[in-house]
Scaffold this motif. Structure first.
Motif, PDB file in Angstrom:
ATOM      1  N   LEU A  10       0.837  -1.192   0.000  1.00  0.00           N
ATOM      2  CA  LEU A  10       0.000   0.000   0.000  1.00  0.00           C
ATOM      3  C   LEU A  10       0.877   1.249   0.000  1.00  0.00           C
ATOM      4  N   GLY A  11       0.362   2.305  -0.567  1.00  0.00           N
ATOM      5  CA  GLY A  11       1.055   3.578  -0.555  1.00  0.00           C
ATOM      6  C   GLY A  11       0.074   4.724  -0.521  1.00  0.00           C
ATOM      7  N   GLU A  12       0.550   5.905  -0.151  1.00  0.00           N
ATOM      8  CA  GLU A  12      -0.308   7.084  -0.213  1.00  0.00           C
ATOM      9  C   GLU A  12      -0.628   7.435  -1.656  1.00  0.00           C
ATOM     10  N   SER A  13       0.230   7.009  -2.573  1.00  0.00           N
ATOM     11  CA  SER A  13      -0.043   7.118  -4.006  1.00  0.00           C
ATOM     12  C   SER A  13       0.406   5.818  -4.659  1.00  0.00           C
ATOM     13  N   THR A  40      -9.965   2.837  -6.163  1.00  0.00           N
ATOM     14  CA  THR A  40      -8.536   2.549  -6.039  1.00  0.00           C
ATOM     15  C   THR A  40      -8.000   2.098  -7.389  1.00  0.00           C
ATOM     16  N   HIS A  41      -6.675   2.026  -7.481  1.00  0.00           N
ATOM     17  CA  HIS A  41      -6.049   1.485  -8.693  1.00  0.00           C
ATOM     18  C   HIS A  41      -4.778   0.754  -8.291  1.00  0.00           C
ATOM     19  N   VAL A  58      -5.261   4.698  -3.251  1.00  0.00           N
ATOM     20  CA  VAL A  58      -6.446   5.465  -3.630  1.00  0.00           C
ATOM     21  C   VAL A  58      -6.191   6.107  -4.993  1.00  0.00           C
ATOM     22  N   ASP A  59      -7.176   6.034  -5.870  1.00  0.00           N
ATOM     23  CA  ASP A  59      -7.095   6.661  -7.193  1.00  0.00           C
ATOM     24  C   ASP A  59      -7.643   8.089  -7.081  1.00  0.00           C
ATOM     25  N   PRO A  64     -15.116   9.018  -5.196  1.00  0.00           N
ATOM     26  CA  PRO A  64     -15.006   8.323  -3.910  1.00  0.00           C
ATOM     27  C   PRO A  64     -16.208   7.409  -3.675  1.00  0.00           C
ATOM     28  N   PRO A  65     -15.993   6.246  -3.068  1.00  0.00           N
ATOM     29  CA  PRO A  65     -17.122   5.362  -2.765  1.00  0.00           C
ATOM     30  C   PRO A  65     -17.991   5.962  -1.673  1.00  0.00           C
TER      31      PRO A  65
END
Length: 203
Positions: A10-13, A40-41, A58-59, A64-65
């Motif tokens: 996981l990453g912030e981008s 997300t992507h 997060v994309d 947003p969901p």
């Protein structure tokens, strides 16, 4: 029964997550895609034996969901890291009857792939996120079998947690996986990988 399906950085981008993984294994990741259901992507890397690693974030371009994102990504912060492990099940209904803390079944699709994922209502998996996410693939063409391996092999995945004994006991009746070991320590994951760079530890 649960079978290890893949692990996730996981990453912030997505760029940060992909860079962290690529630096560890020395191989460029393959394109993944967007998960519209959760905003997300990801990018992907095949791994022997019949596994894979995804870099996911997060994309920022996605809508947003209306509910929580999977993997606790709504609140993820800090450096990119190996943060989740995902186990495959043959029957999600039966799996959730046995392990209801895994979450609720959510239908997801991306490109030609479709699957059911167990996601807690708040997006946070139990045991500080170290309980495995559960996935049921629909169809036989799943990424762990179809992605090129690229010279990467998982030798061992260590799941660390202060309550590792309780987590292992909870999963033991359903999980028989020699590649996974549990360790009583601060929460975290560590994957011992064989790569073109030699043996490395992905954390």
């Amino acid at each position: 029964m649960l079978a290890l399906d893949h692990i996730a950085v996981l990453g912030e981008s997505l760029e940060e997550a992909a860079a962290h993984l690529e630096a560890a294994v020395g191989i460029p990741l393959l394109p993944g895609g967007r998960h519209n259901r959760f905003g997300t992507h990801n990018r992907l890397l095949g791994m022997a034996p019949d596994l894979y690693i995804e870099a996911i974030a997060v994309d920022p371009a996605a809508e947003p969901p209306t509910d929580a994102r999977w993997f606790g990504l709504d609140h993820f912060s800090g450096p990119a890291r190996l943060d989740k492990w995902i186990c495959r099940v043959e029957d999600m209904v039966s799996a959730l009857q046995a392990l209801p803390i895994a979450g609720e079944p959510i239908e997801v699709s991306r490109g030609g792939l479709s699957w059911t994922m167990a996601v807690p209502k708040d997006g946070f998996l139990p045991f500080d996120g170290l309980f495995p996410a559960l996935i049921q693939w629909h169809g036989t063409q799943i990424p762990g079998r179809t992605l090129p391996k690229g010279g990467v092999r998982l030798q061992q995945l260590t799941v660390s947690h202060p309550e590792a004994d309780a987590l292992q006991a909870l999963l033991a009746p359903h999980l028989s996986e020699p590649l996974i070991r549990f360790e009583t320590a601060a929460p975290g994951l560590a994957a011992e990988l064989e790569t073109p760079l030699g043996e490395v530890q992905l954390t």
